[in-house]
Design a protein around this motif. Structure first.
Motif, PDB file in Angstrom:
ATOM      1  N   ILE A 324     -20.274  71.286  63.843  1.00  0.00           N
ATOM      2  CA  ILE A 324     -21.858  70.111  63.591  1.00  0.00           C
ATOM      3  C   ILE A 324     -21.082  68.596  63.371  1.00  0.00           C
ATOM      4  N   ASN A 325     -20.000  68.180  62.843  1.00  0.00           N
ATOM      5  CA  ASN A 325     -19.704  66.813  63.397  1.00  0.00           C
ATOM      6  C   ASN A 325     -19.416  66.686  64.857  1.00  0.00           C
ATOM      7  N   ASP A 326     -18.715  67.172  65.684  1.00  0.00           N
ATOM      8  CA  ASP A 326     -18.656  66.595  66.828  1.00  0.00           C
ATOM      9  C   ASP A 326     -20.456  66.835  67.474  1.00  0.00           C
ATOM     10  N   LEU A 327     -21.120  67.787  67.088  1.00  0.00           N
ATOM     11  CA  LEU A 327     -22.286  67.974  67.658  1.00  0.00           C
ATOM     12  C   LEU A 327     -23.549  66.668  66.954  1.00  0.00           C
ATOM     13  N   ASN A 328     -23.372  66.314  65.920  1.00  0.00           N
ATOM     14  CA  ASN A 328     -23.725  65.170  65.472  1.00  0.00           C
ATOM     15  C   ASN A 328     -23.744  63.828  66.570  1.00  0.00           C
ATOM     16  N   ALA A 329     -22.436  63.426  66.661  1.00  0.00           N
ATOM     17  CA  ALA A 329     -22.253  62.369  67.031  1.00  0.00           C
ATOM     18  C   ALA A 329     -22.164  62.304  68.824  1.00  0.00           C
ATOM     19  N   LEU A 330     -22.554  63.810  69.328  1.00  0.00           N
ATOM     20  CA  LEU A 330     -23.078  64.010  70.551  1.00  0.00           C
ATOM     21  C   LEU A 330     -24.168  63.617  70.415  1.00  0.00           C
ATOM     22  N   ALA A 334     -28.976  60.098  70.949  1.00  0.00           N
ATOM     23  CA  ALA A 334     -29.908  60.057  72.128  1.00  0.00           C
ATOM     24  C   ALA A 334     -31.816  61.163  71.810  1.00  0.00           C
ATOM     25  N   PHE A 335     -30.813  62.701  70.848  1.00  0.00           N
ATOM     26  CA  PHE A 335     -32.612  62.377  70.395  1.00  0.00           C
ATOM     27  C   PHE A 335     -32.731  62.014  69.339  1.00  0.00           C
ATOM     28  N   ASP A 336     -32.849  60.794  69.054  1.00  0.00           N
ATOM     29  CA  ASP A 336     -33.400  59.684  67.930  1.00  0.00           C
ATOM     30  C   ASP A 336     -33.407  60.442  66.363  1.00  0.00           C
ATOM     31  N   VAL A 337     -32.527  61.029  66.460  1.00  0.00           N
ATOM     32  CA  VAL A 337     -32.718  62.052  64.537  1.00  0.00           C
ATOM     33  C   VAL A 337     -31.403  62.127  64.070  1.00  0.00           C
ATOM     34  N   PRO A 338     -31.912  62.070  62.773  1.00  0.00           N
ATOM     35  CA  PRO A 338     -30.568  61.248  62.259  1.00  0.00           C
ATOM     36  C   PRO A 338     -28.982  62.765  61.436  1.00  0.00           C
ATOM     37  N   SER A 339     -29.286  64.387  61.733  1.00  0.00           N
ATOM     38  CA  SER A 339     -28.411  64.977  62.653  1.00  0.00           C
ATOM     39  C   SER A 339     -29.480  66.101  63.377  1.00  0.00           C
ATOM     40  N   ILE A 340     -28.613  66.596  64.616  1.00  0.00           N
ATOM     41  CA  ILE A 340     -29.019  67.674  65.201  1.00  0.00           C
ATOM     42  C   ILE A 340     -29.265  68.466  64.761  1.00  0.00           C
ATOM     43  N   ALA A 341     -28.435  68.594  63.344  1.00  0.00           N
ATOM     44  CA  ALA A 341     -28.094  69.991  62.821  1.00  0.00           C
ATOM     45  C   ALA A 341     -29.119  70.317  61.532  1.00  0.00           C
ATOM     46  N   PRO A 342     -28.924  71.864  61.502  1.00  0.00           N
ATOM     47  CA  PRO A 342     -30.785  72.917  60.075  1.00  0.00           C
ATOM     48  C   PRO A 342     -30.094  72.183  59.444  1.00  0.00           C
ATOM     49  N   PRO A 416     -34.765  70.986  72.661  1.00  0.00           N
ATOM     50  CA  PRO A 416     -34.101  69.687  73.714  1.00  0.00           C
ATOM     51  C   PRO A 416     -34.040  71.506  74.438  1.00  0.00           C
ATOM     52  N   LEU A 417     -33.912  71.688  76.539  1.00  0.00           N
ATOM     53  CA  LEU A 417     -34.142  72.286  76.996  1.00  0.00           C
ATOM     54  C   LEU A 417     -32.490  71.949  77.703  1.00  0.00           C
ATOM     55  N   ASN A 418     -31.112  73.277  77.329  1.00  0.00           N
ATOM     56  CA  ASN A 418     -29.992  72.690  77.846  1.00  0.00           C
ATOM     57  C   ASN A 418     -29.353  71.634  76.463  1.00  0.00           C
ATOM     58  N   MET A 419     -29.701  71.168  75.702  1.00  0.00           N
ATOM     59  CA  MET A 419     -29.575  70.190  74.608  1.00  0.00           C
ATOM     60  C   MET A 419     -29.391  68.887  75.733  1.00  0.00           C
ATOM     61  N   ASP A 420     -30.592  68.373  76.685  1.00  0.00           N
ATOM     62  CA  ASP A 420     -30.383  67.125  77.522  1.00  0.00           C
ATOM     63  C   ASP A 420     -31.782  66.253  77.167  1.00  0.00           C
ATOM     64  N   PRO A 421     -31.923  65.450  77.188  1.00  0.00           N
ATOM     65  CA  PRO A 421     -33.022  64.057  76.297  1.00  0.00           C
ATOM     66  C   PRO A 421     -33.935  64.281  77.336  1.00  0.00           C
TER      67      PRO A 421
END
Length: 493
Positions: A324-330, A334-342, A416-421
């Motif tokens: 989760i930490n690395d995904l949030n940092a990545l 880019a998607f303007d959310v506080p956390s990419i994780a649910p 997001p498709l393929n995690m691409d903004p």
């Protein structure tokens, strides 16, 4: 968030409302999918063999299927209205895509299932047994086609292929005819559909086996040895066979679907394991505890089995997986959310409750097989009680599986498709209506919850009544050879 602000938060209320109506509806969906097929198979077995116990089983489980189907239709209609009201911004942005499979479901599948189900209901003794049997197969086909179109729409939200953004309107649209076929062949759809259908077989098999085993023990203990042996034992063995097939296939499809989710929604699977740091040999965590909105540093892990999560995601115990930490940092910026994780806790526990409740069906399969093999008829009170206890468990397993899929998609309504903004995606907060006030959402939330609670009580009481009533009622129908026989329901159909 305190209670008062939450009661006036339109986004929170709209999510609760859709969640409540969806859960009420989805409790009924897998039973309808699975039981439509099982009733068709039971009637075919009667048509081909002429054996009376298969006719009795068809009529008995047929009326339970009809009760569930009727409630499923009633609870499903409300969901569609919410797309145009609470979630009008979502509908405006992706309605051209999301609406296409839903329109196909209504125009093709629902008409197919409702038409032939109606003929099946009123056709006993009025049309030939062959035509009547064909009707239930066509109805079952309609049920499964309906599920396919609806799951295609949901899978598109999880993995939005075949879509482009129109620069003039700013809305997402299908990329031509080929885009529609991409939606229907979406890899997320293929494995979501097969997993839901096989889970439905497991649920229906558990229901048939559980009810038949309970009746077998009851009949045997009350002196009805012939009924227990000649009616309920073969029905129980049929249910156990379906249950065995369902368990094997739901495990296989779940594994493949999980790997597909790991590829397209890595944050969902990381949250499912409360995995904070990337690396190889990632463990399967038995339990994790923390507040509902816990961050990684607030979670306590209890019991870890090294390498299992890596195997689940990559088929290798030493496979590299993202935390989760690395995904949030990545991705978060880019998607303007506080956390990419649910929500980690919601995703983690819904995943485990799905598997935990399914374990009851596995135990029922083993116990039921041992109790009925070699021509045996069991009189075990323990088996009877376990059979009843197992009945609601696959309903709960399927519900938590659905919650896992939906919780894990947050903070996006279209992931997001393929995690691409640069591809199509939509944050949940951006899909909310800008004109429906929170007060109206709160009122309808309360009304729908109470109404569905009342419908749920009615559903339970009807199912309980007709399960306890058994199969000993009479009504003239036609045998495969065209002869009159007596076998009916206490309500007319």
């Amino acid at each position: 968030m305190t209670v008062a602000p939450a009661a006036l938060d339109a986004l929170m209320l709209a999510r609760w409302q859709f969640g409540v109506t969806t859960v009420y509806h989805f409790i009924l969906v897998p039973f309808t999918i699975g039981m439509s097929l099982l009733v068709a198979v039971l009637q075919t077995m009667w048509y081909r063999s002429g054996k009376d116990h298969w006719l009795k089983a068809t009529r008995f489980f047929g009326k339970l299927f009809l009760i569930n189907f009727a409630l499923g239709v009633a609870t499903g209609i409300v969901q569609e209205f919410q797309f145009g009201m609470n979630w009008s911004q979502y509908s405006s942005y992706v309605g051209d895509i999301f609406g296409a499979p839903l329109a196909c479901e209504a125009l093709i599948a629902f008409f197919l299932e409702s038409t032939f189900l109606g003929i099946w209901i009123f056709g006993w003794g009025r049309i030939s047994a062959k035509a009547h049997t064909a009707c239930i197969w066509l109805a079952a086909a309609g049920v499964n086609i309906s599920a396919a179109f609806i799951l295609a729409a949901n899978a598109w939200m999880q993995h939005p292929v075949g879509a482009v953004v129109n620069p003039e309107t700013g809305r997402a649209e299908l990329d031509g005819v080929s885009g529609f076929f991409k939606v229907l062949t979406n890899s997320a759809f293929v494995w979501e559909f097969t997993h839901v259908v096989t889970a439905s077989w497991m649920l229906a098999g558990t229901f048939v086996a559980g009810v038949a085993l309970w009746w077998m023990v009851r009949a045997a203990r009350s002196g009805g040895e012939a009924e227990a042996r000649n009616v309920w034992r073969p029905i129980a063995q049929f249910g156990l066979a379906v249950l065995a097939i369902g368990i094997v296939l739901v495990g296989a499809t779940g594994h493949i679907h999980g790997q597909q989710v790991f590829e397209h929604q890595p944050a969902k699977m990381a949250a499912a394991e409360a995995l904070c740091d990337s690396g190889p040999n990632a463990p399967f965590t038995i339990a994790a505890f923390g507040p509902l909105d816990a961050t990684c540093d607030q979670i306590t892990h209890v019991g870890e089995i090294p390498g299992v999560y890596s195997f689940m995601a990559t088929n290798s115990f030493s496979g590299e997986v993202s935390g989760i930490n690395d995904l949030n940092a990545l991705y978060a910026q880019a998607f303007d959310v506080p956390s990419i994780a649910p929500s980690i806790m919601l995703t983690f526990w819904s995943f485990r409750l799905m598997m935990g409740f399914a374990a009851f069906s596995v135990i029922l399969l083993i116990w039921g097989f041992l109790a009925t093999r070699g021509g045996k008829v069991s009189t075990s009170k323990g088996l009877s009680k376990w059979a009843l206890l197992s009945l609601p468990m696959p309903f709960l397993a399927a519900t938590f599986g659905w919650l896992f899929a939906e919780f894990g998609r947050q903070p996006f309504v279209v992931y997001p498709l393929n995690m691409d903004p640069n591809n199509v995606f939509l944050r949940t907060q951006d899909g909310l209506s800008t004109v429906v006030p929170a007060g109206q959402v709160l009122v309808t939330l309360v009304v729908f919850t109470l109404l569905y609670l009342a419908l749920g009580v009615v559903w339970f009481l009807l199912m309980r009544r007709y399960v306890r009533e058994g199969i000993h009622t009479t009504h003239p129908v036609t045998t495969p050879e065209g002869k009159a026989t007596d076998q009916a329901l206490s309500f007319a159909y």
